[in-house]
Design an enzyme around this catalytic site. Structure first.
Site, short mmCIF file in Angstrom:
data_model
loop_
_atom_site.label_atom_id
_atom_site.label_comp_id
_atom_site.label_asym_id
_atom_site.label_seq_id
_atom_site.Cartn_x
_atom_site.Cartn_y
_atom_site.Cartn_z
N SER A 183 -8.72 8.81 -45.69
CA SER A 183 -9.96 9.08 -44.97
C SER A 183 -10.54 7.77 -44.46
O SER A 183 -10.28 6.71 -45.02
CB SER A 183 -10.93 9.75 -45.95
OG SER A 183 -12.24 9.58 -45.52
N CYS A 233 -13.37 6.71 -44.89
CA CYS A 233 -14.33 6.12 -45.84
C CYS A 233 -13.72 5.00 -46.69
O CYS A 233 -14.42 4.35 -47.44
CB CYS A 233 -14.96 7.20 -46.73
SG CYS A 233 -13.78 7.88 -47.89
N TYR A 284 -14.77 8.33 -54.38
CA TYR A 284 -13.76 9.03 -53.56
C TYR A 284 -12.94 8.01 -52.77
O TYR A 284 -11.70 8.10 -52.72
CB TYR A 284 -14.51 9.98 -52.61
CG TYR A 284 -13.64 10.76 -51.67
CD1 TYR A 284 -12.93 11.86 -52.12
CD2 TYR A 284 -13.57 10.43 -50.33
CE1 TYR A 284 -12.15 12.60 -51.26
CE2 TYR A 284 -12.79 11.16 -49.45
CZ TYR A 284 -12.07 12.24 -49.91
OH TYR A 284 -11.30 12.98 -49.05
N1 NAP Z 1 -11.86 17.43 -43.01
C1 NAP Z 1 -12.05 16.21 -42.55
O1 NAP Z 1 -12.90 15.98 -41.66
C2 NAP Z 1 -11.22 15.08 -43.05
C3 NAP Z 1 -11.44 13.83 -42.48
C4 NAP Z 1 -10.73 12.76 -42.94
C5 NAP Z 1 -9.80 12.94 -43.94
N2 NAP Z 1 -9.56 14.15 -44.47
C6 NAP Z 1 -8.57 14.23 -45.54
O2 NAP Z 1 -7.63 15.25 -45.39
C7 NAP Z 1 -7.25 15.77 -46.66
C8 NAP Z 1 -7.43 17.26 -46.67
O3 NAP Z 1 -8.78 17.55 -46.35
P1 NAP Z 1 -9.25 19.02 -45.93
O4 NAP Z 1 -10.41 18.85 -45.05
O5 NAP Z 1 -8.09 19.82 -45.50
O6 NAP Z 1 -9.79 19.54 -47.35
P2 NAP Z 1 -9.92 21.05 -47.87
O7 NAP Z 1 -10.07 21.98 -46.71
O8 NAP Z 1 -10.96 21.06 -48.93
O9 NAP Z 1 -8.51 21.31 -48.55
C9 NAP Z 1 -8.10 20.66 -49.72
C10 NAP Z 1 -7.08 21.53 -50.39
O10 NAP Z 1 -6.68 20.90 -51.62
C11 NAP Z 1 -6.63 21.89 -52.64
N3 NAP Z 1 -6.87 21.33 -53.95
C12 NAP Z 1 -7.99 20.68 -54.39
N4 NAP Z 1 -7.86 20.37 -55.69
C13 NAP Z 1 -6.63 20.83 -56.09
C14 NAP Z 1 -5.92 20.80 -57.32
N5 NAP Z 1 -6.45 20.23 -58.41
N6 NAP Z 1 -4.72 21.37 -57.34
C15 NAP Z 1 -4.18 21.96 -56.26
N7 NAP Z 1 -4.79 22.01 -55.08
C16 NAP Z 1 -6.01 21.45 -54.99
C17 NAP Z 1 -7.73 22.86 -52.26
O11 NAP Z 1 -7.54 24.09 -52.89
P3 NAP Z 1 -8.83 24.88 -53.46
O12 NAP Z 1 -9.77 25.00 -52.29
O13 NAP Z 1 -8.26 26.17 -53.93
O14 NAP Z 1 -9.38 24.00 -54.55
C18 NAP Z 1 -7.59 22.92 -50.74
O15 NAP Z 1 -6.65 23.87 -50.35
C19 NAP Z 1 -8.11 15.05 -47.69
O16 NAP Z 1 -7.37 14.01 -48.26
C20 NAP Z 1 -9.25 14.48 -46.89
O17 NAP Z 1 -9.71 13.27 -47.40
C21 NAP Z 1 -10.25 15.25 -44.05
#
Ligand code: NAP
Length: 327
Positions: free
Chosen positions: A110, A112, A139
Protein backbone atom coordinates in the site's frame (compact mmCIF):
# COMPACT_ATOMS: atom_id res chain seq x y z
CA UNK A 1 1.62 -29.71 -24.39
CA UNK A 2 2.33 -26.86 -21.99
CA UNK A 3 0.75 -27.18 -18.55
CA UNK A 4 -0.74 -23.97 -17.19
CA UNK A 5 0.60 -22.93 -13.78
CA UNK A 6 -1.60 -23.50 -10.75
CA UNK A 7 -2.37 -20.06 -9.32
CA UNK A 8 -3.43 -19.42 -5.71
CA UNK A 9 -5.14 -16.06 -5.12
CA UNK A 10 -5.19 -15.34 -1.39
CA UNK A 11 -8.02 -12.93 -0.51
CA UNK A 12 -10.10 -13.76 -3.61
CA UNK A 13 -13.30 -12.36 -2.09
CA UNK A 14 -11.73 -8.96 -1.47
CA UNK A 15 -11.82 -6.05 -3.86
CA UNK A 16 -8.31 -6.63 -5.25
CA UNK A 17 -8.24 -10.43 -5.03
CA UNK A 18 -11.54 -10.76 -6.89
CA UNK A 19 -10.24 -8.43 -9.62
CA UNK A 20 -7.09 -10.56 -9.94
CA UNK A 21 -9.22 -13.72 -10.34
CA UNK A 22 -11.31 -11.92 -13.02
CA UNK A 23 -8.15 -10.81 -14.80
CA UNK A 24 -6.53 -14.26 -14.77
CA UNK A 25 -9.71 -15.98 -16.02
CA UNK A 26 -10.41 -13.33 -18.67
CA UNK A 27 -6.88 -13.83 -19.97
CA UNK A 28 -7.85 -17.45 -20.64
CA UNK A 29 -6.32 -19.22 -17.66
CA UNK A 30 -8.36 -22.37 -16.93
CA UNK A 31 -10.56 -22.04 -13.84
CA UNK A 32 -9.40 -25.48 -12.73
CA UNK A 33 -5.88 -24.03 -12.34
CA UNK A 34 -6.98 -21.16 -10.06
CA UNK A 35 -7.28 -22.06 -6.39
CA UNK A 36 -8.94 -20.03 -3.68
CA UNK A 37 -10.02 -20.44 -0.06
CA UNK A 38 -12.36 -18.23 1.91
CA UNK A 39 -11.28 -16.84 5.27
CA UNK A 40 -13.62 -19.35 6.93
CA UNK A 41 -11.99 -22.25 5.04
CA UNK A 42 -8.40 -21.14 5.66
CA UNK A 43 -7.38 -18.60 8.31
CA UNK A 44 -4.07 -17.30 6.98
CA UNK A 45 -2.94 -16.28 10.47
CA UNK A 46 -2.88 -20.01 11.35
CA UNK A 47 0.58 -21.24 10.39
CA UNK A 48 -0.20 -24.97 10.62
CA UNK A 49 -3.31 -24.60 8.46
CA UNK A 50 -1.42 -22.55 5.86
CA UNK A 51 1.40 -25.12 5.73
CA UNK A 52 -1.10 -27.97 5.31
CA UNK A 53 -2.90 -26.09 2.53
CA UNK A 54 0.30 -25.45 0.56
CA UNK A 55 1.50 -29.03 1.06
CA UNK A 56 -1.80 -30.38 -0.27
CA UNK A 57 -2.35 -27.95 -3.16
CA UNK A 58 1.24 -27.25 -4.30
CA UNK A 59 0.48 -24.04 -6.23
CA UNK A 60 3.01 -22.67 -8.74
CA UNK A 61 2.19 -18.98 -8.30
CA UNK A 62 0.72 -16.97 -5.42
CA UNK A 63 -1.00 -13.58 -5.44
CA UNK A 64 -1.03 -12.40 -1.82
CA UNK A 65 -4.05 -10.05 -1.77
CA UNK A 66 -5.40 -11.14 1.63
CA UNK A 67 -4.94 -8.57 4.37
CA UNK A 68 -6.70 -6.96 7.26
CA UNK A 69 -7.54 -3.54 5.82
CA UNK A 70 -9.53 -0.58 7.11
CA UNK A 71 -9.82 3.18 7.35
CA UNK A 72 -8.32 5.62 9.85
CA UNK A 73 -10.88 4.83 12.53
CA UNK A 74 -10.37 1.06 12.36
CA UNK A 75 -6.56 1.43 12.23
CA UNK A 76 -6.64 3.70 15.30
CA UNK A 77 -9.03 1.50 17.25
CA UNK A 78 -7.51 -1.91 16.48
CA UNK A 79 -3.76 -1.29 15.94
CA UNK A 80 -2.79 -4.61 17.51
CA UNK A 81 -5.05 -6.57 15.16
CA UNK A 82 -3.74 -4.66 12.14
CA UNK A 83 -0.07 -5.29 12.83
CA UNK A 84 -0.43 -8.85 14.20
CA UNK A 85 -2.79 -10.25 11.58
CA UNK A 86 -0.97 -8.73 8.62
CA UNK A 87 2.46 -9.84 9.83
CA UNK A 88 1.17 -13.36 10.48
CA UNK A 89 -0.69 -13.73 7.19
CA UNK A 90 2.21 -12.64 5.02
CA UNK A 91 4.89 -14.50 7.02
CA UNK A 92 2.84 -17.71 6.93
CA UNK A 93 2.02 -17.49 3.22
CA UNK A 94 5.51 -16.46 2.09
CA UNK A 95 7.29 -19.08 4.17
CA UNK A 96 4.84 -21.87 3.25
CA UNK A 97 5.16 -20.87 -0.41
CA UNK A 98 8.94 -21.20 -0.18
CA UNK A 99 8.81 -24.53 1.68
CA UNK A 100 6.49 -25.95 -0.97
CA UNK A 101 8.52 -24.94 -3.98
CA UNK A 102 6.63 -21.82 -5.10
CA UNK A 103 9.01 -19.74 -7.19
CA UNK A 104 6.68 -16.89 -8.11
CA UNK A 105 4.75 -14.80 -5.60
CA UNK A 106 3.33 -11.27 -5.72
CA UNK A 107 2.76 -9.37 -2.47
CA UNK A 108 0.24 -6.52 -2.37
CA UNK A 109 1.21 -3.56 -0.21
CA UNK A 110 0.00 0.00 0.00
CA UNK A 111 1.13 3.61 -0.49
CA UNK A 112 1.02 4.08 3.31
CA UNK A 113 4.50 2.48 3.46
CA UNK A 114 5.98 5.87 2.52
CA UNK A 115 6.93 8.55 5.05
CA UNK A 116 4.25 11.08 5.91
CA UNK A 117 6.34 13.88 4.40
CA UNK A 118 7.79 11.97 1.43
CA UNK A 119 8.51 14.22 -1.60
CA UNK A 120 5.68 14.13 -4.15
CA UNK A 121 5.25 12.21 -6.35
CA UNK A 122 6.45 9.38 -4.08
CA UNK A 123 9.21 7.26 -5.57
CA UNK A 124 10.06 3.74 -4.48
CA UNK A 125 13.33 4.96 -2.93
CA UNK A 126 11.40 7.12 -0.43
CA UNK A 127 10.85 3.90 1.56
CA UNK A 128 12.40 4.03 5.06
CA UNK A 129 13.58 7.63 4.69
CA UNK A 130 11.31 9.18 7.33
CA UNK A 131 8.56 8.93 9.92
CA UNK A 132 5.30 7.25 8.91
CA UNK A 133 1.79 8.65 9.30
CA UNK A 134 1.02 7.70 12.94
CA UNK A 135 -2.61 6.66 12.39
CA UNK A 136 -1.73 3.66 10.25
CA UNK A 137 1.87 3.09 11.31
CA UNK A 138 1.27 -0.50 12.58
CA UNK A 139 -0.36 -1.47 9.27
CA UNK A 140 2.40 0.26 7.28
CA UNK A 141 5.13 -1.48 9.30
CA UNK A 142 3.53 -4.85 8.50
CA UNK A 143 3.44 -3.94 4.79
CA UNK A 144 7.10 -2.85 4.86
CA UNK A 145 7.92 -6.18 6.55
CA UNK A 146 6.09 -7.92 3.68
CA UNK A 147 8.33 -6.23 1.11
CA UNK A 148 11.41 -7.15 3.16
CA UNK A 149 10.22 -10.75 3.52
CA UNK A 150 10.01 -11.07 -0.25
CA UNK A 151 13.42 -9.46 -0.75
CA UNK A 152 15.07 -11.57 1.96
CA UNK A 153 13.73 -14.86 0.56
CA UNK A 154 14.95 -13.77 -2.92
CA UNK A 155 18.39 -12.92 -1.56
CA UNK A 156 18.77 -16.14 0.41
CA UNK A 157 16.95 -18.59 -1.86
CA UNK A 158 16.92 -16.91 -5.29
CA UNK A 159 20.03 -18.66 -6.60
CA UNK A 160 19.53 -21.98 -4.86
CA UNK A 161 15.76 -22.43 -5.26
CA UNK A 162 14.75 -20.03 -8.05
CA UNK A 163 12.67 -17.95 -5.61
CA UNK A 164 11.38 -14.75 -7.28
CA UNK A 165 9.00 -12.89 -4.97
CA UNK A 166 7.84 -9.42 -6.01
CA UNK A 167 5.83 -6.61 -4.39
CA UNK A 168 3.48 -3.99 -5.78
CA UNK A 169 2.26 -0.88 -3.93
CA UNK A 170 -1.10 0.34 -5.21
CA UNK A 171 -2.40 3.88 -4.94
CA UNK A 172 -6.05 4.44 -3.84
CA UNK A 173 -8.24 1.90 -5.59
CA UNK A 174 -11.94 1.88 -6.42
CA UNK A 175 -14.35 -0.27 -8.39
CA UNK A 176 -16.34 -3.49 -8.06
CA UNK A 177 -16.23 -5.06 -4.61
CA UNK A 178 -15.61 -1.74 -2.84
CA UNK A 179 -16.94 -1.07 0.64
CA UNK A 180 -19.88 1.38 0.47
CA UNK A 181 -20.44 1.57 4.23
CA UNK A 182 -21.78 5.07 5.10
CA UNK A 183 -19.13 5.87 7.77
CA UNK A 184 -16.35 3.39 7.21
CA UNK A 185 -15.40 3.69 3.53
CA UNK A 186 -12.83 5.38 1.29
CA UNK A 187 -13.58 8.66 -0.47
CA UNK A 188 -14.91 7.34 -3.82
CA UNK A 189 -17.40 4.75 -2.49
CA UNK A 190 -18.45 7.19 0.27
CA UNK A 191 -19.17 9.94 -2.28
CA UNK A 192 -20.93 7.54 -4.67
CA UNK A 193 -23.29 6.64 -1.85
CA UNK A 194 -23.83 10.27 -0.79
CA UNK A 195 -24.51 11.52 -4.33
CA UNK A 196 -26.78 8.57 -5.04
CA UNK A 197 -28.80 9.21 -1.87
CA UNK A 198 -28.96 12.93 -2.67
CA UNK A 199 -30.21 12.12 -6.18
CA UNK A 200 -32.90 9.77 -4.86
CA UNK A 201 -34.07 12.24 -2.19
CA UNK A 202 -33.69 15.20 -4.62
CA UNK A 203 -31.53 17.03 -2.08
CA UNK A 204 -30.59 20.51 -3.39
CA UNK A 205 -26.94 20.24 -2.35
CA UNK A 206 -24.24 17.89 -1.10
CA UNK A 207 -21.62 19.32 1.27
CA UNK A 208 -18.16 17.82 1.28
CA UNK A 209 -15.67 18.12 4.13
CA UNK A 210 -12.73 20.48 3.65
CA UNK A 211 -11.85 22.97 0.93
CA UNK A 212 -11.89 20.50 -1.96
CA UNK A 213 -8.31 21.48 -2.87
CA UNK A 214 -6.28 18.44 -1.67
CA UNK A 215 -5.13 16.26 -4.55
CA UNK A 216 -5.33 12.48 -4.66
CA UNK A 217 -4.65 9.71 -7.17
CA UNK A 218 -7.15 6.94 -7.98
CA UNK A 219 -6.86 3.71 -9.94
CA UNK A 220 -9.66 1.43 -11.11
CA UNK A 221 -9.22 -1.97 -9.46
CA UNK A 222 -9.24 -3.94 -12.73
CA UNK A 223 -6.26 -1.85 -13.85
CA UNK A 224 -4.58 -2.81 -10.56
CA UNK A 225 -5.27 -6.47 -11.27
CA UNK A 226 -3.87 -6.12 -14.79
CA UNK A 227 -0.73 -4.46 -13.37
CA UNK A 228 -0.38 -7.27 -10.82
CA UNK A 229 -0.49 -9.96 -13.51
CA UNK A 230 1.93 -7.92 -15.65
CA UNK A 231 4.48 -7.64 -12.83
CA UNK A 232 4.08 -11.29 -11.85
CA UNK A 233 4.80 -12.42 -15.42
CA UNK A 234 7.63 -10.02 -16.27
CA UNK A 235 10.76 -11.68 -17.47
CA UNK A 236 13.21 -11.90 -14.54
CA UNK A 237 16.09 -10.28 -16.42
CA UNK A 238 13.91 -7.27 -17.27
CA UNK A 239 12.51 -7.07 -13.73
CA UNK A 240 16.05 -7.20 -12.31
CA UNK A 241 17.23 -4.44 -14.65
CA UNK A 242 14.66 -2.03 -13.18
CA UNK A 243 14.83 -3.02 -9.51
CA UNK A 244 17.43 -3.68 -6.84
CA UNK A 245 17.56 -6.67 -4.49
CA UNK A 246 16.84 -4.43 -1.49
CA UNK A 247 14.66 -1.90 -3.31
CA UNK A 248 12.43 -4.13 -5.37
CA UNK A 249 8.84 -2.95 -4.80
CA UNK A 250 6.91 -1.30 -7.62
CA UNK A 251 4.40 1.54 -7.33
CA UNK A 252 1.12 1.12 -9.17
CA UNK A 253 -0.81 4.26 -10.00
CA UNK A 254 -2.40 6.02 -12.95
CA UNK A 255 0.29 8.72 -12.83
CA UNK A 256 -1.84 11.80 -12.16
CA UNK A 257 -3.85 13.23 -9.30
CA UNK A 258 -7.00 15.35 -9.16
CA UNK A 259 -8.49 17.68 -6.56
CA UNK A 260 -11.28 16.44 -4.30
CA UNK A 261 -13.48 19.11 -5.95
CA UNK A 262 -12.79 17.65 -9.41
CA UNK A 263 -13.41 14.17 -8.03
CA UNK A 264 -16.74 15.23 -6.47
CA UNK A 265 -17.86 16.80 -9.76
CA UNK A 266 -16.91 13.65 -11.69
CA UNK A 267 -18.82 11.44 -9.23
CA UNK A 268 -21.84 13.76 -9.30
CA UNK A 269 -21.83 13.43 -13.10
CA UNK A 270 -21.43 9.62 -13.05
CA UNK A 271 -24.32 9.30 -10.59
CA UNK A 272 -26.50 11.82 -12.44
CA UNK A 273 -26.87 14.19 -9.48
CA UNK A 274 -28.20 17.59 -10.62
CA UNK A 275 -27.86 19.63 -7.38
CA UNK A 276 -25.11 21.87 -5.98
CA UNK A 277 -21.78 20.67 -4.62
CA UNK A 278 -20.66 22.69 -1.58
CA UNK A 279 -17.52 22.51 0.58
CA UNK A 280 -17.14 23.02 4.31
CA UNK A 281 -13.70 24.65 4.81
CA UNK A 282 -14.07 24.43 8.62
CA UNK A 283 -13.49 20.67 8.35
CA UNK A 284 -9.93 19.29 8.06
CA UNK A 285 -8.34 18.79 4.64
CA UNK A 286 -5.63 16.22 5.37
CA UNK A 287 -2.39 16.01 3.37
CA UNK A 288 -2.39 18.50 0.47
CA UNK A 289 -1.14 15.97 -2.07
CA UNK A 290 -0.57 12.21 -2.34
CA UNK A 291 0.65 10.87 -5.65
CA UNK A 292 2.73 7.82 -6.52
CA UNK A 293 5.57 8.01 -9.00
CA UNK A 294 4.78 5.05 -11.27
CA UNK A 295 7.62 5.60 -13.73
CA UNK A 296 9.32 2.33 -12.71
CA UNK A 297 6.17 0.39 -13.69
CA UNK A 298 5.75 2.46 -16.87
CA UNK A 299 9.35 1.65 -17.84
CA UNK A 300 8.44 -2.01 -17.31
CA UNK A 301 5.77 -1.66 -19.98
CA UNK A 302 2.52 -1.07 -18.10
CA UNK A 303 0.18 1.96 -18.10
CA UNK A 304 -3.33 2.38 -16.68
CA UNK A 305 -6.08 1.99 -19.27
CA UNK A 306 -9.33 2.85 -17.52
CA UNK A 307 -9.87 6.61 -17.16
CA UNK A 308 -11.69 8.16 -14.21
CA UNK A 309 -14.92 8.88 -16.10
CA UNK A 310 -15.28 5.31 -17.35
CA UNK A 311 -14.13 3.88 -14.02
CA UNK A 312 -16.68 5.92 -12.06
CA UNK A 313 -19.51 4.79 -14.34
CA UNK A 314 -18.50 1.16 -13.79
CA UNK A 315 -18.15 1.75 -10.05
CA UNK A 316 -21.60 3.37 -9.84
CA UNK A 317 -23.11 0.40 -11.69
CA UNK A 318 -21.46 -1.88 -9.13
CA UNK A 319 -22.82 0.23 -6.27
CA UNK A 320 -26.36 -0.04 -7.67
CA UNK A 321 -26.01 -3.81 -8.09
CA UNK A 322 -24.54 -4.23 -4.60
CA UNK A 323 -27.09 -2.08 -2.81
CA UNK A 324 -30.10 -3.50 -4.69
CA UNK A 325 -29.03 -7.07 -3.93
CA UNK A 326 -28.53 -6.26 -0.22
CA UNK A 327 -32.09 -4.87 0.18
N1 NAP B 1 -8.58 -1.01 -1.58
C1 NAP B 1 -7.62 -0.12 -1.74
O1 NAP B 1 -7.86 1.07 -2.04
C2 NAP B 1 -6.19 -0.54 -1.63
C3 NAP B 1 -5.23 0.44 -1.86
C4 NAP B 1 -3.91 0.11 -1.72
C5 NAP B 1 -3.56 -1.19 -1.37
N2 NAP B 1 -4.50 -2.13 -1.17
C6 NAP B 1 -4.02 -3.45 -0.78
O2 NAP B 1 -4.58 -4.51 -1.50
C7 NAP B 1 -4.73 -5.66 -0.67
C8 NAP B 1 -6.16 -6.14 -0.73
O3 NAP B 1 -7.01 -5.08 -0.33
P1 NAP B 1 -8.58 -5.12 -0.60
O4 NAP B 1 -9.01 -3.72 -0.74
O5 NAP B 1 -8.89 -6.11 -1.65
O6 NAP B 1 -9.08 -5.65 0.83
P2 NAP B 1 -10.43 -6.43 1.17
O7 NAP B 1 -11.49 -6.11 0.16
O8 NAP B 1 -10.72 -6.19 2.61
O9 NAP B 1 -10.01 -7.95 1.00
C9 NAP B 1 -9.10 -8.59 1.85
C10 NAP B 1 -9.39 -10.05 1.80
O10 NAP B 1 -8.49 -10.73 2.71
C11 NAP B 1 -9.24 -11.69 3.45
N3 NAP B 1 -8.65 -11.94 4.75
C12 NAP B 1 -8.46 -11.06 5.77
N4 NAP B 1 -7.95 -11.68 6.83
C13 NAP B 1 -7.82 -13.01 6.50
C14 NAP B 1 -7.34 -14.15 7.18
N5 NAP B 1 -6.90 -14.07 8.45
N6 NAP B 1 -7.37 -15.31 6.52
C15 NAP B 1 -7.83 -15.41 5.26
N7 NAP B 1 -8.27 -14.37 4.56
C16 NAP B 1 -8.27 -13.18 5.18
C17 NAP B 1 -10.61 -11.06 3.59
O11 NAP B 1 -11.56 -12.04 3.89
P3 NAP B 1 -12.72 -11.68 4.96
O12 NAP B 1 -13.37 -10.42 4.44
O13 NAP B 1 -13.60 -12.88 4.93
O14 NAP B 1 -12.00 -11.46 6.27
C18 NAP B 1 -10.80 -10.42 2.22
O15 NAP B 1 -11.34 -11.33 1.30
C19 NAP B 1 -4.30 -5.24 0.73
O16 NAP B 1 -2.98 -5.66 0.94
C20 NAP B 1 -4.34 -3.74 0.69
O17 NAP B 1 -3.37 -3.14 1.49
C21 NAP B 1 -5.82 -1.85 -1.29
Amino acid sequence: MSVQPKIYVAGHRGMVGSAIVRQVLTAGHPASQVITRTHAELDLTNQAAVNAFFAAEKPDQVYLAAAKVGGIHANNTYPAEFIYQNLMMQANVIDAAFRNGVQKLLFLGSSCIYPKLAPQPMREDALLTGTLEPTNEPYAIAKIAGIKLCESYNRQYGQSHGVDYRSVMPTNLYGPGDNYHPENSHVIPALIRRFHEAKVSQAPSVTIWGTGTPKREFLYVDDMAAASVHVMNLDKAIFDQHTQPMLSHINVGCGYDITIKELAEAIGKAVGYQGEIAFDPCKPDGTPRKLMDSSRLNALGWHAKIGLEQGLQLAYADFQKTTSSSL
